[in-house]
Write an enzyme that holds these catalytic residues in place. Structure first.
Site, mmCIF file in Angstrom:
data_model
loop_
_atom_site.group_PDB
_atom_site.id
_atom_site.type_symbol
_atom_site.label_atom_id
_atom_site.label_comp_id
_atom_site.label_asym_id
_atom_site.label_seq_id
_atom_site.Cartn_x
_atom_site.Cartn_y
_atom_site.Cartn_z
ATOM 1 N N TYR A 576 0.891 -1.214 0.011
ATOM 2 C CA TYR A 576 0.014 -0.138 -0.204
ATOM 3 C C TYR A 576 0.997 1.311 0.037
ATOM 4 O O TYR A 576 0.934 1.712 -1.020
ATOM 5 C CB TYR A 576 -1.004 -0.158 1.127
ATOM 6 N N SER A 657 -6.463 0.800 -4.230
ATOM 7 C CA SER A 657 -6.363 2.474 -4.259
ATOM 8 C C SER A 657 -5.214 2.997 -4.595
ATOM 9 O O SER A 657 -4.572 3.015 -5.321
ATOM 10 C CB SER A 657 -6.930 2.432 -2.565
ATOM 11 N N ASP A 748 -17.831 3.357 -7.500
ATOM 12 C CA ASP A 748 -16.541 3.961 -6.649
ATOM 13 C C ASP A 748 -16.410 5.483 -6.847
ATOM 14 O O ASP A 748 -15.876 5.856 -7.693
ATOM 15 C CB ASP A 748 -15.295 3.213 -7.255
ATOM 16 N N HIS A 791 -15.785 1.252 -3.823
ATOM 17 C CA HIS A 791 -14.248 1.376 -3.606
ATOM 18 C C HIS A 791 -13.844 -0.001 -2.669
ATOM 19 O O HIS A 791 -12.845 -0.404 -2.603
ATOM 20 C CB HIS A 791 -13.800 2.651 -2.820
#
Length: 821
Positions: A576, A657, A748, A791
């Site tokens: 991430y 993301s 999203d 999302h």
């Protein structure tokens, strides 16, 4: 053992010793490490080695399509040199699928933006309109292409069945108490959404309070907010449709489960905080988008501005709600209100971006003439007093004793500390629990009247302690295994608290902790068991590898026990690296299935940009230093190869993301290093992200192209703007992009789908269509476009299972993997 992994065209990696891995992508680099390797030039056959090494043929190893060799210049005195090779060209799966015929997408070469004198084309700007017929045709054509690819993925249905079987187990969330009642969420296994239960005490028969599964036929309506009034009499609950961030708040009377008439619309990024009299609650909302005319909430891309704080009185229409705070001079501000546990104050947190910083105001509710009722029909907002009126640090209320407040803060403490201030003397701040030199103070809760439950993160592992509220002095450590705290439930007056826990090999435990005893008693209250899962079959280790600049990067590795480090294992690396978010150990059904039935090694890289080591770690991977995130992830990938877990053709990277951005940037920078890539709901257009929905809040991590210096950072790594044909930039003309799946969803409204759609069109054109079918890019570039999903939050169970089966079925096909029971 020194291990050299050779490819038919490239040296994949070299490990001189377990403690000093060296990774490389070409024999040119290898020659500088071992003199003998100067003799190994591109194109030479393995027979050339026999002039300089003793060569012994060994049996064929699973997953390797050439035989292996055991080589050493002197078998009696030197450690062996083992060479592996794969007949599949690095990053290539061209033999596994027929060449794809990609849908045509119109390129509008007339769209060119001028960024501070730099002209940047944007030929797929038209894909930013989700409602245009042209966009809809493009989406449908891409969905049909992906369906045709997935239909040829043989292990997809086995994955779906096995993931479904393991998902079918009871799950519980940490219970919480309001008034004399207890509340908790529970899923029997395959329910689309977890159900909210209530019971009069812990021994009473639980009753269903609210079942969101009854609110839609397909389970796409989720419960995103559940706020019970302090007396336990009312539930304010927020409903989200199709995964959108938009929430509609409704109210239920708990005693008879009767729904009230209250309906509050256009709520987003909001808490719900009840006043102690139970008359109503604070919440935040935006103006209705597009005047609310025929809007399919969640599909719009309009920028979210002018957040406002309101108070709602039970039994009244939303139009009568009291406007408590707004700031039209700062339209990007977001407001969150919290009523203190004593009920006397309401605090106002003001944020503008995603940095862990906020302004902090407060209001003494007892000083309002006529109370909040007195504000009905008035144009006056709440008389907030400014305690902190800058964005220098984060301040979160831990407790208050009348005017004396205790805060968790990172003010001059990047690993956080506890401070205390008296509102009557706001200039005097005192440290109660100083910043630790090594560990990050994640959270702190006031419990058992005069005690603190504090939670530290130590090398990405949780530590719990009981401390004295007044002095910060440690009283007791709380024993927990290596893993993650998933929830803590307890109020200031409670001597009994609940703690949720998970790890890579622990599906879930809820502890009940009795703090009234001389030493705290930790007992298992509930434990989750997954039928068919045997934790003793797996192992977890944490290793540290060096990034490009020498920074040590933690890496969790989960695998079957006793695997041979022969470079053959399919490996999934997840990352991430942003927004101060920490990736800590957590149980995953789908990843357990991958390890057990397809032989995967699963890894989590705790790269810079996250919060694993506090604010300094976060800042080291943001703004002008964002490239550190990609360097860290690439270093983790090279370590997994050099250490013998995998090879490039069997390494899949995954992220969502900000992690989707991570994956896309890495395959742009090192397409030779990976066999597969899964990029979920990624931020792909780094020059325009701030123009859509809440994207403007991310400039705190990324910067903004409106600023010249920041544009120069962004253009260097923006996935959309850095797709290049690798065979023109790498020394090997056969290098291509890994098999790639971009994942997005039509609702999203956090990272809107246009990011993935524009990148998809760009990759397919640049890598596949512009060079024709004769070009080197044979690996597929496809997208999974989900409907009635957002999302990620609130996604129903079946959608989670289907997506996991699709994306991992695709990876299994690309790697040529076979099922093992």
């Amino acid at each position: 053992m020194a291990t050299l992994l050779l490819h038919s065209r490239h040296v994949l990696s070299l490990s001189l010793s377990p403690s000093r891995p060296v990774s490389m992508s070409s024999t040119r680099q290898a020659r500088n490490v071992i003199p003998h390797l100067r003799l190994l030039k591109p194109g030479r056959s393995f027979q050339h080695l026999s002039r300089f090494f003793h060569v012994q043929l060994l049996p064929r190893r699973p997953g390797l399509q050439f035989s292996s060799f055991h080589c050493s210049s002197n078998p009696k005195t030197r450690p062996p040199l083992t060479i592996f090779s794969s007949a599949v060209a690095m990053g290539s799966v061209s033999e596994l699928l027929p060449l794809l015929q990609y849908p045509l997408a119109r390129r509008d070469e007339s769209v060119v933006d001028d960024y501070h004198g730099v002209l940047v084309p944007d030929p797929y700007r038209w894909l930013e309109d989700p409602d245009s017929d042209e966009t809809k045709v493009f989406v449908e054509a891409q969905a049909a292409l992906t369906d045709s690819v997935l239909a040829d993925c043989g292990e997809r249905e086995r994955l779906r069945r096995q993931i479904t079987a393991l998902f079918d187990h009871p799950r519980y969330e940490t219970p919480f108490k309001r008034g004399d009642r207890y509340f908790y969420f529970h899923n029997t296994g395959l329910q689309a959404q977890s159900v909210l239960y209530v019971q009069s005490d812990l021994d009473a028969e639980p009753e269903v309070l609210l079942d969101p599964n009854a609110l839609s036929e397909d389970g796409t309506v989720s419960l995103s907010i559940a706020a019970v009034s302090r007396d336990g009499n009312y539930l304010a609950y927020g409903l989200s449709a199709s995964g959108s961030d938009w929430v509609t708040i409704k109210v239920m009377r708990i005693e008879d489960k009767k729904p009230e008439t209250d309906t509050i619309s256009w709520v987003k990024f909001s808490t719900v905080s009840w006043t102690h009299d139970g008359k109503g609650f604070f919440y935040g909302r935006y103006p209705a988008p597009k005047e609310g005319c025929g809007v399919d909430a969640g599909t719009e891309t309009d920028i979210n501005l002018n957040h406002q704080l309101y108070y709602h009185f039970l039994g009244t229409d939303q139009s009568q709600d009291v406007l408590c705070w707004k700031d039209p001079e700062h339209p990007k501000y977001i407001f969150e209100a919290y009523v203190t546990e004593d009920g006397k104050y309401v605090t106002l947190d003001i944020t503008e971006g995603c940095d862990p910083v906020n302004k902090l105001y407060y209001c003494d509710l007892s000083t309002i003439s006529g109370g909040l009722d007195g504000l009905k029909g008035s144009k006056n907002m709440l008389p907030f007093i400014k305690l902190v009126d800058n964005f220098e640090a984060r301040y979160a209320v831990v407790a208050n004793d009348n005017t004396e407040f205790t805060f968790l803060t990172n003010k001059e403490a990047p690993k956080y500390k506890l401070v205390r201030v008296d509102l009557s003397k706001p200039e005097i701040w005192t440290d109660i629990l100083p910043e630790d030199q090594k560990d990050v103070l994640e959270s702190s809760y006031a419990v058992n009247e005069d005690q603190l439950l504090v939670c530290y993160l130590s090398d990405v592992k949780y530590i719990l302690q009981i401390r004295d509220l007044k002095t910060g002095k440690i009283l007791h450590p709380l024993p927990i295994d290596i893993g993650s705290v998933t929830g803590i439930s307890g109020k200031r007056k409670d001597s009994q608290i609940f703690i949720g826990f998970t790890s890579f090999l622990t599906p879930g435990i809820i502890y009940k902790c009795n703090l009234s005893a001389e030493a705290p008693e930790m007992k298992i209250f509930r434990e989750v068991f997954v039928p068919g899962f045997k934790r003793e079959d797996f192992k977890v280790e944490q290793v540290f590898t060096s990034s490009k600049d020498g920074t040590k990067i933690p890496l969790f590795i989960v695998s079957k026990k006793d695997i041979a480090l022969d470079g053959s294992h399919p490996t999934l690396l997840y990352g991430y690296g942003g927004f101060n978010i920490s990736l800590t150990p957590a149980f995953s059904v789908s990843r357990i299935v991958l390890a057990r039935n397809l032989g995967f090694v699963f890894c989590v890289a705790n790269i810079r940009g996250g919060g694993e080591y506090g604010e300094e770690w976060h800042k080291a991977g943001s703004l002008s230093k964002k490239q550190n995130c990609f360097d860290d992830f690439i270093a983790a990938s090279e370590f997994l190869i050099s250490a013998g877990y995998t090879n490039s053709s069997r390494l899949c990277i995954e992220g969502g993301s900000n992690g989707g951005l991570l994956v896309a940037a890495c395959i742009n920078q090192r397409p030779d290093l990976f066999g597969c890539a899964l990029a979920h709901v990624g931020v792909m257009d780094m020059l325009r992200f701030h123009k859509f929905t809440i994207g403007h809040a991310w400039t705190s991590d990324y910067g903004c192209s409106d600023n010249k210096d920041e544009f120069e950072w962004l253009i260097k790594y923006s996935p959309l703007h850095n797709v290049r044909t690798p065979w023109e930039t790498f020394s090997d003309a056969a290098v291509q992009y890994p098999a790639t799946m971009l994942l997005t969803a039509d609702h999203d409204d956090r990272v809107v789908p246009l990011h993935s759609l524009k990148l998809l069109a760009t990759m397919q054109y640049t890598l596949c269509k512009s060079v024709g079918n004769s070009g080197p890019q044979k690996n597929p570039i496809i997208a999974r476009l989900d409907r009635k999903a957002g999302h990620g939050a609130g996604r129903p169970t079946q959608k989670m299972i289907d997506e996991a089966a699709d994306r991992y079925g695709f990876v299994a096909k690309m790697m040529g993997l076979s099922w093992s029971d």
